[in-house]
Design an enzyme around this catalytic site. Structure first.
Site, PDB file in Angstrom:
ATOM      1  N   HIS A 126       0.821  -1.218   0.000  1.00  0.00           N
ATOM      2  CA  HIS A 126       0.000   0.000   0.000  1.00  0.00           C
ATOM      3  C   HIS A 126       0.849   1.259   0.000  1.00  0.00           C
ATOM      4  O   HIS A 126       0.374   2.331   0.353  1.00  0.00           O
ATOM      5  CB  HIS A 126      -0.951   0.003   1.209  1.00  0.00           C
ATOM      6  CG  HIS A 126      -2.019  -1.037   1.116  1.00  0.00           C
ATOM      7  ND1 HIS A 126      -2.739  -1.481   2.207  1.00  0.00           N
ATOM      8  CD2 HIS A 126      -2.500  -1.737   0.062  1.00  0.00           C
ATOM      9  CE1 HIS A 126      -3.610  -2.407   1.812  1.00  0.00           C
ATOM     10  NE2 HIS A 126      -3.480  -2.585   0.521  1.00  0.00           N
ATOM     11  N   CYS A 134       3.718   9.668  -8.806  1.00  0.00           N
ATOM     12  CA  CYS A 134       2.991  10.300  -9.905  1.00  0.00           C
ATOM     13  C   CYS A 134       2.091   9.249 -10.549  1.00  0.00           C
ATOM     14  O   CYS A 134       2.593   8.296 -11.154  1.00  0.00           O
ATOM     15  CB  CYS A 134       3.971  10.842 -10.938  1.00  0.00           C
ATOM     16  SG  CYS A 134       3.125  11.488 -12.392  1.00  0.00           S
ATOM     17  N   THR A 200      -2.297  -8.789  10.964  1.00  0.00           N
ATOM     18  CA  THR A 200      -3.272  -8.238  10.013  1.00  0.00           C
ATOM     19  C   THR A 200      -4.626  -8.900  10.226  1.00  0.00           C
ATOM     20  O   THR A 200      -4.704 -10.106  10.460  1.00  0.00           O
ATOM     21  CB  THR A 200      -2.841  -8.400   8.537  1.00  0.00           C
ATOM     22  OG1 THR A 200      -3.931  -8.012   7.697  1.00  0.00           O
ATOM     23  CG2 THR A 200      -2.412  -9.814   8.177  1.00  0.00           C
TER      24      THR A 200
HETATM   25  P1  NAD Z   1      -6.185  -3.881  10.859  1.00  0.00           P
HETATM   26  O1  NAD Z   1      -6.242  -2.652  11.704  1.00  0.00           O
HETATM   27  O2  NAD Z   1      -7.369  -4.193  10.024  1.00  0.00           O
HETATM   28  O3  NAD Z   1      -5.871  -5.166  11.780  1.00  0.00           O
HETATM   29  C1  NAD Z   1      -4.806  -5.216  12.700  1.00  0.00           C
HETATM   30  C2  NAD Z   1      -4.783  -6.603  13.319  1.00  0.00           C
HETATM   31  O4  NAD Z   1      -3.633  -6.731  14.135  1.00  0.00           O
HETATM   32  C3  NAD Z   1      -5.991  -6.896  14.208  1.00  0.00           C
HETATM   33  O5  NAD Z   1      -6.410  -8.229  13.972  1.00  0.00           O
HETATM   34  C4  NAD Z   1      -5.440  -6.715  15.629  1.00  0.00           C
HETATM   35  O6  NAD Z   1      -6.119  -7.503  16.579  1.00  0.00           O
HETATM   36  C5  NAD Z   1      -4.017  -7.182  15.439  1.00  0.00           C
HETATM   37  N1  NAD Z   1      -3.044  -6.590  16.368  1.00  0.00           N
HETATM   38  C6  NAD Z   1      -3.023  -5.356  16.914  1.00  0.00           C
HETATM   39  N2  NAD Z   1      -1.915  -5.177  17.662  1.00  0.00           N
HETATM   40  C7  NAD Z   1      -1.228  -6.339  17.610  1.00  0.00           C
HETATM   41  C8  NAD Z   1       0.014  -6.791  18.149  1.00  0.00           C
HETATM   42  N3  NAD Z   1       0.785  -6.003  18.914  1.00  0.00           N
HETATM   43  N4  NAD Z   1       0.431  -8.048  17.869  1.00  0.00           N
HETATM   44  C9  NAD Z   1      -0.317  -8.870  17.092  1.00  0.00           C
HETATM   45  N5  NAD Z   1      -1.505  -8.507  16.551  1.00  0.00           N
HETATM   46  C10 NAD Z   1      -1.938  -7.252  16.789  1.00  0.00           C
HETATM   47  O7  NAD Z   1      -4.887  -3.752   9.982  1.00  0.00           O
HETATM   48  P2  NAD Z   1      -4.552  -4.300   8.541  1.00  0.00           P
HETATM   49  O8  NAD Z   1      -5.052  -5.695   8.406  1.00  0.00           O
HETATM   50  O9  NAD Z   1      -3.112  -4.036   8.318  1.00  0.00           O
HETATM   51  O10 NAD Z   1      -5.415  -3.397   7.548  1.00  0.00           O
HETATM   52  C11 NAD Z   1      -5.479  -2.007   7.740  1.00  0.00           C
HETATM   53  C12 NAD Z   1      -5.058  -1.138   6.570  1.00  0.00           C
HETATM   54  O11 NAD Z   1      -4.746   0.154   7.124  1.00  0.00           O
HETATM   55  C13 NAD Z   1      -3.820  -1.583   5.871  1.00  0.00           C
HETATM   56  O12 NAD Z   1      -4.086  -1.540   4.538  1.00  0.00           O
HETATM   57  C14 NAD Z   1      -2.733  -0.552   6.220  1.00  0.00           C
HETATM   58  O13 NAD Z   1      -2.174  -0.003   5.039  1.00  0.00           O
HETATM   59  C15 NAD Z   1      -3.432   0.590   6.879  1.00  0.00           C
HETATM   60  N6  NAD Z   1      -2.808   0.995   8.177  1.00  0.00           N
HETATM   61  C16 NAD Z   1      -1.460   1.085   8.259  1.00  0.00           C
HETATM   62  C17 NAD Z   1      -0.873   1.457   9.446  1.00  0.00           C
HETATM   63  C18 NAD Z   1       0.619   1.522   9.491  1.00  0.00           C
HETATM   64  O14 NAD Z   1       1.248   1.751   8.468  1.00  0.00           O
HETATM   65  N7  NAD Z   1       1.228   1.288  10.647  1.00  0.00           N
HETATM   66  C19 NAD Z   1      -1.654   1.749  10.572  1.00  0.00           C
HETATM   67  C20 NAD Z   1      -3.053   1.649  10.452  1.00  0.00           C
HETATM   68  C21 NAD Z   1      -3.626   1.260   9.248  1.00  0.00           C
END
Ligand code: NAD
Length: 281
Positions: A126, A134, A200
């Site tokens: 992502h 661009c 995730t």
């Molecule tokens: P999500 O928020 O949908 O899910 C996160 C998952 O990780 C959940 O199941 C949660 O219970 C688990 N989790 C939280 N803390 C944890 C830990 N310390 N150890 C193990 N598990 C843990 O996230 P996603 O599936 O990555 O999808 C969200 C979208 O949002 C992605 O596409 C991403 O690009 C974006 N995003 C990115 C960031 C970042 O870059 N750090 C932050 C927030 C969202």
């Protein structure tokens, strides 16, 4: 209960020939970046923020200046991401790569923390907040080249190659995944014999399709072969190991072989220690 599974994961990793990791927002929560859908996630607490996020890409297509205004007003979230530091989970994956076991990390995260931790083969599915892209000619630029954090008023950064408006190198909702990273991620998915999925919720597509392809690729190959588009060869399904604070659709649908439930920052370093012990034997 965690310990025998940690040993199992370490043994599976040592046995593997081409292990890759898939990561999501959960691996970065211990760096102080909230996830979206975990119990304390940004969208769990504020569903309106999720609705707004669905509009961001349309905004860019309609009026790039308006997009930059919105992005700048929300700059604090992007600044948090840019200033964050990797945690023990990111470092553990970098170490697994140095040990020659992990061949690639495919991350949904846009925070750039895997690279900061020293991982070298990283596919940022992502994108990343520290770059601009661009959409017209696919050129990418470092964020610093444009000094956007110092803007008094939102400007419209233009591509240095083709002069078209730039956006953040971040994939917003309804925006296609850049073809280079989509293609390489698929190649890694076809190649791997073990997929370690960390933090995730596995609900965002097409990323969430990757473990399903790895698990079901024999069936996938047959399907593609009928259309005459793909070369068919026998490849066994990959072993799929999840590390997550809670079960996910991959757990419930039997896509993963097992889940180690807990924090990636606690579990991944233990897995690496166990891997080292096995390698020393
Ligand atoms: P999500 O928020 O949908 O899910 C996160 C998952 O990780 C959940 O199941 C949660 O219970 C688990 N989790 C939280 N803390 C944890 C830990 N310390 N150890 C193990 N598990 C843990 O996230 P996603 O599936 O990555 O999808 C969200 C979208 O949002 C992605 O596409 C991403 O690009 C974006 N995003 C990115 C960031 C970042 O870059 N750090 C932050 C927030 C969202």
């Amino acid at each position: 209960m965690g310990e025998p599974l940690i040993e199992r994961a370490a043994a599976d990793l040592v046995k593997s020939k081409y292990a890759i990791a898939l990561t999501g927002a959960g691996i970065s929560t211990e760096s102080g970046i909230p996830d979206f859908r975990g119990p304390n996630g940004i969208w769990t607490r504020n569903p309106e923020a999720e609705m707004a996020a669905y509009q961001t890409y349309d905004k860019f297509l309609r009026d790039p200046k308006e997009y930059w205004q919105a992005v700048s007003s929300g700059i604090s979230f992007y600044s948090i991401l840019r200033q964050a530091e990797p945690n023990s989970g990111h470092h553990a994956l970098a170490e697994l790569e140095k040990l020659g076991i992990l061949k690639c990390v495919i991350t949904q995260n846009i925070d750039g923390l895997h690279r900061k931790a020293g991982s070298r083969r990283v596919l940022e599915y992502h994108g990343a907040v520290n770059r601009l892209r661009c959409p017209s000619c696919s050129s990418r630029f470092e964020f610093e080249e444009y000094e956007l954090d110092n803007m008094d008023e939102p400007l419209l950064p233009l591509c240095k190659k083709c002069q078209n408006p730039l956006k953040l190198d971040v994939v917003h909702f309804n925006e296609p995944i850049p073809s280079d990273v989509a293609h390489q991620s698929l190649e890694e998915t076809w190649k791997c014999d073990l997929m370690l999925i960390c933090g995730t919720s596995a609900v965002v597509y097409p990323f969430a399709q990757l473990p399903r392809i790895a698990r079901q690729r024999e069936a996938e190959q047959e399907k593609k072969a009928k259309s005459g588009l793909y070369f068919v060869k026998e490849v066994a399904a990959a072993a799929i190991v999840e590390i997550n604070a809670e079960p996910t659709p991959l757990t419930r649908d039997g896509i993963s072989d097992y889940i180690i439930q807990g924090k990636t920052g606690d579990i991944l370093p233990q897995v690496v220690e166990m891997v080292k012990q096995l390698l020393d034997r």
